[in-house]
Design a protein around this motif. Structure first.
Motif, PDB file in Angstrom:
ATOM      1  N   PRO A 133     -35.416   4.116  74.914  1.00  0.00           N
ATOM      2  CA  PRO A 133     -34.306   3.759  75.810  1.00  0.00           C
ATOM      3  C   PRO A 133     -33.624   4.968  76.473  1.00  0.00           C
ATOM      4  O   PRO A 133     -32.416   5.132  76.380  1.00  0.00           O
ATOM      5  N   THR A 192     -25.607   7.551  75.472  1.00  0.00           N
ATOM      6  CA  THR A 192     -26.634   7.764  76.496  1.00  0.00           C
ATOM      7  C   THR A 192     -27.673   8.763  75.999  1.00  0.00           C
ATOM      8  O   THR A 192     -27.328   9.735  75.323  1.00  0.00           O
ATOM      9  N   GLU A 251     -23.538  11.945  75.401  1.00  0.00           N
ATOM     10  CA  GLU A 251     -24.963  11.867  75.729  1.00  0.00           C
ATOM     11  C   GLU A 251     -25.706  12.811  74.791  1.00  0.00           C
ATOM     12  O   GLU A 251     -25.205  13.881  74.459  1.00  0.00           O
ATOM     13  N   ASN A 304     -28.721   3.787  71.259  1.00  0.00           N
ATOM     14  CA  ASN A 304     -28.545   3.091  72.532  1.00  0.00           C
ATOM     15  C   ASN A 304     -27.678   1.843  72.359  1.00  0.00           C
ATOM     16  O   ASN A 304     -26.873   1.508  73.219  1.00  0.00           O
ATOM     17  N   HIS A 350     -32.095   7.272  79.451  1.00  0.00           N
ATOM     18  CA  HIS A 350     -31.285   6.991  80.622  1.00  0.00           C
ATOM     19  C   HIS A 350     -31.528   8.063  81.684  1.00  0.00           C
ATOM     20  O   HIS A 350     -31.439   7.825  82.873  1.00  0.00           O
ATOM     21  N   THR A 403     -33.109   3.528  69.568  1.00  0.00           N
ATOM     22  CA  THR A 403     -32.645   2.165  69.825  1.00  0.00           C
ATOM     23  C   THR A 403     -31.268   1.939  69.197  1.00  0.00           C
ATOM     24  O   THR A 403     -30.385   1.352  69.815  1.00  0.00           O
TER      25      THR A 403
END
Ligand code: C2E
Ligand code: MG
Ligand code: MG
Ligand code: MG
Length: 280
Positions: A196, A176, A148, A171, A198, A168
Motif C-alpha cells: 500500500p 502514509t 509518513e 496503512n 502512496h 498493511t
C-alpha cells in the motif's frame, strides 16, 4: 570546522587500510553512546510541489555530531548502526523527535505538513514496530495522517509477506508509506501493486544527469508513467538545478526535493523556513 575534523578522522588522511578499520571500530564504539550522550540531532529537508513551490512535507534526516569525530556522515554511521543493532533505539528516537517536532509546528500554527521518517531493515524486523509507532503517536499527540514512513526496496524484498503484513497494518491506521530510492533496488513491479505505497521517490542517481542522459530521461519518464498508472505520488530526489527542475515539471513530475529548493536544515532553520513560507 567540525566537518573537517570528522573527515580527518575517518578516512581521507589515513594512509593504511588498517587504520581505516581501526577508525571504523572507533566510530562503532562511539556510536554505542551517541544516543545517551545526546550527540544525535535531526535535520529537515522540504519536499515541494513543483508547480506551486509550496512545501508539502519535511523529511527528517539523522545527524551525528561527536566531540572527537565531528560530524559523521549518515552514509558511514547508519550502516554501522544497522549492523550492531543500535539503529533500533536510535530509530525510535528519530520517530519520537520527528513526530514531536511536527506537532510543535502544528501548535505554532504553521502550514500542516507530513513529516517523513526513514525506516531501516532492522527496525522493520522488530515484532513490536507497529505498537512502538502507535505509542509514539499517542505520546506526541500527532495524528497518524501527518506521519509518513520511507522504506527502501531492500526492506520490502527481504521478506515480502512480512512487509505486506506490516505495511498493511500501518496503512490501516492512516500512516502514509513512501518507497525511497526507487529504481536502485531489485523489487519486481508486480510486488509494487501488492504494497500500500502512496509515494515513489525516484533515486537521485537518475536525476543528477537528467538533462544530458537520454537513458536517465527514459527511466524517469517510465517511473512517472508508472506512478500515474498506479495512482502513486512521485517525488524526484536530489534536484540541484533550475534546468533539472524545469525538465521534471515538463515531463509531469509533481514533487521535488533537493539542494535547489533547500538543503537539509537544523530544526530552528526549518522552523524559520516554514514561518516565512506561511506568509506567502
Ligand atoms: P535518503 O533517505 O535517500 O535521503 C536523501 C539523501 O540525499 C540525504 O542524505 C540528503 O541530504 C541528500 N540530498 C538531498 N538533496 C540532495 C541534493 O540535491 N544533492 C545531493 N547530492 N544530495 C541531496 P543524508 O542526509 O546524508 O542521508 C543519507 C541516507 O541515510 C538517507 O538517504 C537514508 O537512507 C539514511 N538516513 C538518514 N537519516 C536516517 C534515519 O533517521 N534513519 C535511517 N534508517 N536512515 C536514515
Ligand atoms: Mg529518505
Ligand atoms: Mg532517498
Ligand atoms: Mg537515497
Amino acid at each position: 570546522q567540525a566537518k573537517q575534523q570528522g573527515r580527518n578522522n575517518y578516512q581521507y588522511y589515513d594512509p593504511t587500510i588498517n587504520s581505516q578499520v581501526n577508525n571504523l571500530l572507533k566510530i562503532e564504539n562511539l556510536l554505542h553512546s551517541a544516543l545517551k550522550q545526546e550527540e544525535l540531532l535531526l535535520f529537515y529537508q522540504p519536499i515541494v510541489n513543483v508547480m506551486t513551490g509550496k512545501i508539502v512535507k519535511m523529511e527528517a534526516l539523522l545527524r551525528w555530531q561527536n566531540p572527537q569525530l565531528g560530524f559523521v556522515s549518515p552514509q558511514i554511521f547508519i550502516p554501522l548502526a544497522e549492523e550492531n543493532g543500535t539503529i533500533v533505539p536510535i530509530g525510535e528516537w528519530v520517530l519520537q523527535t520527528a513526530c514531536a517536532q511536527n506537532k510543535l509546528w502544528q501548535e505554532m500554527g504553521l502550514l500542516a505538513i507530513k513529516i517523513s521518517v526513514n525506516l531501516s531493515v532492522r527496525q522493520f524486523q522488530q515484532p513490536n514496530l507497529v505498537t512502538t509507532i502507535i505509542n509514539i503517536l499517542e505520546q506526541t499527540q500527532l495524528s497518524p495522517f501527518y506521519l509518513e514512513l520511507e522504506i527502501t526496496e531492500s526492506v520490502t524484498m527481504r521478506d515480502v509477506e512480512l512487509a505486506k503484513t506490516i505495511l498493511t497494518e500501518l496503512n490501516k491506521i492512516e500512516i502514509t508509506l513512501s518507497m525511497d530510492d526507487f529504481g536502485t533496488g531489485y523489487s519486481s513491479l508486480g510486488y509494487l501493486k501488492q504494497f500500500p505505497f502512496h509515494t515513489l521517490k525516484i533515486d537521485r542517481s537518475f536525476i543528477k544527469d537528467l538533462t544530458t542522459s537520454s537513458q536517465d530521461l527514459a527511466i524517469v519518464n517510465a517511473i512517472i508513467a508508472l506512478g500515474k498508472g498506479l495512482n502513486l505520488t512521485v517525488v524526484a530526489e536530489g534536484v540541484e538545478t533550475e534546468e533539472i527542475k524545469n525538465l521534471l515539471k515538463n515531463i509531469g513530475c509533481e514533487y521535488i526535493q533537493g539542494y535547489l529548493f533547500s538543503k537539509p536544515l537544523p530544526a530552528a532553520e526549518a522552523t524559520k523556513l516554514l514561518e516565512n513560507h506561511h506568509l506567502i
